[in-house]
Design a protein around this motif. Structure first.
Motif, PDB file in Angstrom:
ATOM      1  N   ILE A  35       0.819  -1.172  -0.036  1.00  0.00           N
ATOM      2  CA  ILE A  35      -0.039  -0.011  -0.125  1.00  0.00           C
ATOM      3  C   ILE A  35       0.842   1.227   0.071  1.00  0.00           C
ATOM      4  O   ILE A  35       0.730   2.165  -0.721  1.00  0.00           O
ATOM      5  N   SER A  36       2.090   1.113   0.801  1.00  0.00           N
ATOM      6  CA  SER A  36       2.936   2.277   0.753  1.00  0.00           C
ATOM      7  C   SER A  36       3.562   2.532  -0.633  1.00  0.00           C
ATOM      8  O   SER A  36       3.643   3.568  -1.011  1.00  0.00           O
ATOM      9  N   LYS A  37       3.838   1.426  -1.127  1.00  0.00           N
ATOM     10  CA  LYS A  37       4.584   1.568  -2.692  1.00  0.00           C
ATOM     11  C   LYS A  37       3.382   2.109  -3.515  1.00  0.00           C
ATOM     12  O   LYS A  37       3.745   2.937  -4.654  1.00  0.00           O
ATOM     13  N   LEU A  38       2.071   1.896  -3.526  1.00  0.00           N
ATOM     14  CA  LEU A  38       0.976   2.165  -4.222  1.00  0.00           C
ATOM     15  C   LEU A  38       1.010   3.814  -4.090  1.00  0.00           C
ATOM     16  O   LEU A  38       0.910   4.598  -5.109  1.00  0.00           O
ATOM     17  N   ILE A  39       1.155   4.260  -2.873  1.00  0.00           N
ATOM     18  CA  ILE A  39       0.944   5.732  -2.562  1.00  0.00           C
ATOM     19  C   ILE A  39       2.204   6.476  -3.121  1.00  0.00           C
ATOM     20  O   ILE A  39       2.021   7.579  -3.812  1.00  0.00           O
ATOM     21  N   THR A  40       3.340   5.619  -3.001  1.00  0.00           N
ATOM     22  CA  THR A  40       4.471   6.375  -3.603  1.00  0.00           C
ATOM     23  C   THR A  40       4.407   6.439  -5.146  1.00  0.00           C
ATOM     24  O   THR A  40       4.986   7.360  -5.512  1.00  0.00           O
ATOM     25  N   THR A  41       4.047   5.438  -5.929  1.00  0.00           N
ATOM     26  CA  THR A  41       3.788   5.663  -7.155  1.00  0.00           C
ATOM     27  C   THR A  41       2.660   6.457  -7.653  1.00  0.00           C
ATOM     28  O   THR A  41       2.912   7.324  -8.666  1.00  0.00           O
TER      29      THR A  41
ATOM     30  N   ALA B 171      -7.100  -3.819   9.785  1.00  0.00           N
ATOM     31  CA  ALA B 171      -6.558  -2.560  10.167  1.00  0.00           C
ATOM     32  C   ALA B 171      -7.355  -1.526  10.716  1.00  0.00           C
ATOM     33  O   ALA B 171      -6.994  -0.608  11.464  1.00  0.00           O
ATOM     34  N   ILE B 172      -8.357  -1.109  10.155  1.00  0.00           N
ATOM     35  CA  ILE B 172      -9.115   0.003  10.290  1.00  0.00           C
ATOM     36  C   ILE B 172      -9.964  -0.222  11.814  1.00  0.00           C
ATOM     37  O   ILE B 172     -10.319   0.807  12.377  1.00  0.00           O
ATOM     38  N   LYS B 173      -9.917  -1.360  12.318  1.00  0.00           N
ATOM     39  CA  LYS B 173     -10.211  -1.466  13.510  1.00  0.00           C
ATOM     40  C   LYS B 173      -9.674  -0.676  14.702  1.00  0.00           C
ATOM     41  O   LYS B 173      -9.748  -0.602  15.814  1.00  0.00           O
ATOM     42  N   SER B 174      -8.051  -0.593  14.191  1.00  0.00           N
ATOM     43  CA  SER B 174      -7.137   0.183  15.237  1.00  0.00           C
ATOM     44  C   SER B 174      -7.419   1.687  15.415  1.00  0.00           C
ATOM     45  O   SER B 174      -7.423   2.222  14.152  1.00  0.00           O
TER      46      SER B 174
ATOM     47  N   ILE C 271      -9.153   3.339  -0.207  1.00  0.00           N
ATOM     48  CA  ILE C 271      -8.578   2.367  -0.863  1.00  0.00           C
ATOM     49  C   ILE C 271      -9.676   1.130  -1.020  1.00  0.00           C
ATOM     50  O   ILE C 271      -9.822   0.639  -2.165  1.00  0.00           O
ATOM     51  N   ASN C 272     -10.180   0.881   0.172  1.00  0.00           N
ATOM     52  CA  ASN C 272     -11.270  -0.189   0.324  1.00  0.00           C
ATOM     53  C   ASN C 272     -12.536  -0.033  -0.293  1.00  0.00           C
ATOM     54  O   ASN C 272     -12.641  -0.513  -1.482  1.00  0.00           O
ATOM     55  N   HIS C 273     -12.927   1.368  -0.696  1.00  0.00           N
ATOM     56  CA  HIS C 273     -13.981   1.793  -1.195  1.00  0.00           C
ATOM     57  C   HIS C 273     -13.818   1.906  -2.655  1.00  0.00           C
ATOM     58  O   HIS C 273     -14.663   1.333  -3.402  1.00  0.00           O
ATOM     59  N   TYR C 274     -12.850   2.718  -3.096  1.00  0.00           N
ATOM     60  CA  TYR C 274     -12.597   2.968  -4.485  1.00  0.00           C
ATOM     61  C   TYR C 274     -11.920   1.817  -5.346  1.00  0.00           C
ATOM     62  O   TYR C 274     -12.805   1.783  -6.476  1.00  0.00           O
ATOM     63  N   LEU C 275     -11.222   0.917  -4.675  1.00  0.00           N
ATOM     64  CA  LEU C 275     -10.663   0.004  -5.509  1.00  0.00           C
ATOM     65  C   LEU C 275     -11.287  -1.364  -5.414  1.00  0.00           C
ATOM     66  O   LEU C 275     -11.331  -2.406  -6.342  1.00  0.00           O
ATOM     67  N   PHE C 276     -11.776  -1.561  -4.383  1.00  0.00           N
ATOM     68  CA  PHE C 276     -12.327  -3.110  -3.825  1.00  0.00           C
ATOM     69  C   PHE C 276     -14.082  -2.762  -4.055  1.00  0.00           C
ATOM     70  O   PHE C 276     -14.645  -4.075  -4.723  1.00  0.00           O
ATOM     71  N   VAL C 277     -14.848  -1.771  -3.645  1.00  0.00           N
ATOM     72  CA  VAL C 277     -16.079  -1.610  -3.589  1.00  0.00           C
ATOM     73  C   VAL C 277     -16.649  -1.235  -5.030  1.00  0.00           C
ATOM     74  O   VAL C 277     -17.447  -1.722  -5.673  1.00  0.00           O
TER      75      VAL C 277
ATOM     76  N   ASN D 105      -5.160  -9.551  -5.430  1.00  0.00           N
ATOM     77  CA  ASN D 105      -5.487 -10.340  -4.208  1.00  0.00           C
ATOM     78  C   ASN D 105      -6.292  -9.560  -3.368  1.00  0.00           C
ATOM     79  O   ASN D 105      -5.889  -9.245  -2.325  1.00  0.00           O
ATOM     80  N   SER D 106      -7.355  -9.243  -3.920  1.00  0.00           N
ATOM     81  CA  SER D 106      -8.342  -8.439  -3.371  1.00  0.00           C
ATOM     82  C   SER D 106      -9.088  -8.998  -2.111  1.00  0.00           C
ATOM     83  O   SER D 106      -9.072  -8.231  -1.031  1.00  0.00           O
ATOM     84  N   ASN D 107      -9.317 -10.037  -1.877  1.00  0.00           N
ATOM     85  CA  ASN D 107      -9.775 -10.891  -0.693  1.00  0.00           C
ATOM     86  C   ASN D 107      -8.786 -10.819   0.638  1.00  0.00           C
ATOM     87  O   ASN D 107      -9.023 -10.358   1.658  1.00  0.00           O
ATOM     88  N   GLU D 108      -7.431 -10.880   0.370  1.00  0.00           N
ATOM     89  CA  GLU D 108      -6.475 -10.658   1.189  1.00  0.00           C
ATOM     90  C   GLU D 108      -6.379  -9.289   1.446  1.00  0.00           C
ATOM     91  O   GLU D 108      -6.356  -9.069   2.787  1.00  0.00           O
ATOM     92  N   TYR D 109      -6.314  -8.502   0.720  1.00  0.00           N
ATOM     93  CA  TYR D 109      -6.057  -6.827   1.223  1.00  0.00           C
ATOM     94  C   TYR D 109      -7.195  -6.361   1.620  1.00  0.00           C
ATOM     95  O   TYR D 109      -7.216  -5.487   2.541  1.00  0.00           O
ATOM     96  N   LYS D 110      -8.550  -7.037   1.214  1.00  0.00           N
ATOM     97  CA  LYS D 110      -9.470  -6.285   1.948  1.00  0.00           C
ATOM     98  C   LYS D 110      -9.593  -6.941   3.377  1.00  0.00           C
ATOM     99  O   LYS D 110     -10.110  -6.151   4.434  1.00  0.00           O
ATOM    100  N   GLN D 111      -9.485  -8.189   3.554  1.00  0.00           N
ATOM    101  CA  GLN D 111      -9.085  -8.504   4.941  1.00  0.00           C
ATOM    102  C   GLN D 111      -8.033  -7.838   5.784  1.00  0.00           C
ATOM    103  O   GLN D 111      -8.472  -7.438   7.033  1.00  0.00           O
ATOM    104  N   TYR D 112      -7.189  -7.609   5.294  1.00  0.00           N
ATOM    105  CA  TYR D 112      -5.947  -6.606   5.874  1.00  0.00           C
ATOM    106  C   TYR D 112      -6.756  -5.467   6.328  1.00  0.00           C
ATOM    107  O   TYR D 112      -6.418  -4.827   7.376  1.00  0.00           O
TER     108      TYR D 112
END
Length: 170
Positions: A30-36, A86-89, A124-130, A75-82
């Protein structure tokens, strides 16, 4: 030449950190995505002023940016789960990141360019996955979900007159 070096750096960066396991891998991607995204926005600005020099590099940066988005989506299922975990923190809300590219050598309003990591993950969750978009919204103003803005008191950008006045005082 610069685009070749940039592309080589991104490939080597990905290979160097491919050994990272678990949640750190997701955070790194995700960090590399934002960097690019930042790199593309920077070169896009240069290309608007000097297209004959920067158009090829802009295309290369855009392809890298799209490549990271495709990686997340593949790898949408894995990233969505991550992201859901993470959002719970509560800690993510405290960490601010630059959402859009900004030249940090010039005065800028941090409220216009920064986003909490919590809100970034939600975007990221809303725009890329939903919504299954191909790219993230370009600016914070383009985001149509509720994100926390204006975390800091108002910021007045310095004008040229302010800078000249300040220099004269010294």
């Amino acid at each position: 030449m610069k685009s070749v070096i940039t592309l080589a750096f991104l490939i080597l960066f990905q290979m160097a950190f491919s050994q990272i396991k678990g949640n750190d891998k997701f955070e790194l991607e995700i960090s590399k995505l934002i960097t690019t995204k930042h790199q593309y926005e920077k070169i896009k600005g240069y290309a608007a002023k000097r297209p004959e020099i920067y158009n090829r590099q802009k295309d290369s940066c855009y392809n890298s940016y799209i490549g990271y988005i495709k990686e997340l989506k593949s790898n949408s299922n894995e990233y969505k789960q991550y992201i859901d975990n993470a959002i719970k923190s509560d800690e993510l809300e405290k960490e601010l990141l630059f959402y859009t590219y900004v030249n940090k050598n010039m005065p800028f309003d941090p409220n216009k360019y920064t986003i909490s990591k919590l809100d970034l993950y939600r975007v990221i969750n809303h725009y890329l996955f939903v919504l299954n978009e191909n790219v993230l919204p370009e600016n914070l103003e383009d985001i149509h979900i509720s994100i926390k803005k204006n975390r800091k008191k108002g910021f007045k950008l310095q004008t040229e007159n302010d800078i000249v006045t300040e220099i004269r005082r010294k």
